[in-house]
Design an enzyme around this catalytic site. Sequence first.
Site, PDB file in Angstrom:
ATOM      1  N   LYS A  60      32.953   0.637  -9.704  1.00  0.00           N
ATOM      2  CA  LYS A  60      33.627   1.375  -9.263  1.00  0.00           C
ATOM      3  C   LYS A  60      33.570   2.123  -7.849  1.00  0.00           C
ATOM      4  CE  LYS A  60      36.905   0.181 -13.165  1.00  0.00           C
ATOM      5  NZ  LYS A  60      36.986   1.174 -14.424  1.00  0.00           N
TER       6      LYS A  60
ATOM      7  N   GLN B  28      38.048   7.584 -16.945  1.00  0.00           N
ATOM      8  CA  GLN B  28      37.343   5.564 -17.578  1.00  0.00           C
ATOM      9  C   GLN B  28      37.257   6.100 -19.147  1.00  0.00           C
ATOM     10  OE1 GLN B  28      35.977   3.458 -16.197  1.00  0.00           O
ATOM     11  NE2 GLN B  28      35.777   2.303 -18.367  1.00  0.00           N
TER      12      GLN B  28
ATOM     13  N   ASP C 115      45.441   3.321 -11.729  1.00  0.00           N
ATOM     14  CA  ASP C 115      44.544   2.871 -13.004  1.00  0.00           C
ATOM     15  C   ASP C 115      46.048   1.643 -13.415  1.00  0.00           C
ATOM     16  OD1 ASP C 115      42.279   1.844 -14.036  1.00  0.00           O
ATOM     17  OD2 ASP C 115      42.029   3.368 -15.297  1.00  0.00           O
TER      18      ASP C 115
END
Length: 285
Positions: free
Chosen positions: A53, A97, A120
């Site tokens: 990412k 995460q 997200d």
Amino acid sequence: MTAQLIDGNALSRQLRTEVAARAAALKTQGITPGLAVILVGDNPASQVYVRNKVKACEEAGFYSVLEKYDASLSETELLARVEALNNDPAIHGILVQLPLPQHIDDHKVIEAISPLKDVDGFHVASAGALMVGEVGFKACTPYGCMKMLESIGMKDLRGKHAVVIGRSNIVGKPMAMMLLAANATVTVTHSGTADLAHHTRQADIVVAAVGKRNVLTADMLKPGAVVIDVGMNRNDEGKLCGDVDFDGCKEVASHITPVPGGVGPMTITMLLVNTMEAAERAAGA
Ligand code: NAP
């Protein structure tokens, strides 16, 4: 029939080039899109994901920060970091995460992220915005699946029947909402569904998001169906594979996504798209 591949790497390259151009345009106003990624603990898969990412951000010309913490980080300390990033004007997107260590409540941490920076798309505000058709951030994986459908001319899904296998909050449910918003008739199936094949055989589009190999086999498909494989599993040789029996299904489907090289790269690409969008919104663009 041999299905056409929907190439997630090729589509990602195209979309990432577009994002890089938007980032360059925003930079002329003195604003660089910024993403903060927080990793707690040393889960090997998570380490690979966050590295990819951050790398993708750098390639798109974004500013990115990777904050790595020991697994012993307390929930209070993590919430304080999220709050600091919420208030940092150089950061437009925050990604924590998952999974987090057991002593930290995932939900509490996600809800602490400002909905304006929830790139997200996991915050309840983002899920709600998707549900009612308001502006928010779409969960990256199903958003990427929708872009894959668009890439084969399937943007308006009026008259199409889509069957989603799986109902998680991060893939199955938002996938169903996005398909519905695109006018598909949607069936959501899960571990409590009786006779999965009965449903999939009626589908023009099947999205498999389960995490088990061979959930979808050729005999479960209508000829010409489009197959999107979200699953990430390991086969007997330890190689990455999806939920779909690819070799069998490609003989029946019209289009199919491979694993690897399908939905995976698209997920990271849509994270860049969401972060770009967050930066543009913050700039009032
Ligand atoms: P999850 O939270 O474990 O959800 C799996 C879903 O599958 C659940 O809704 C479950 O039903 C359903 N299910 C289980 N067995 C089933 C069966 N035999 N028939 C029908 N449905 C069944 O998983 P997830 O987070 O959604 O992820 C799904 C897969 O996608 C995993 O392999 C994951 O690694 C992968 N993934 C890939 C990406 C990517 O970027 N490529 C991103 C995210 C996830 P219940 O709700 O009834 O338990």
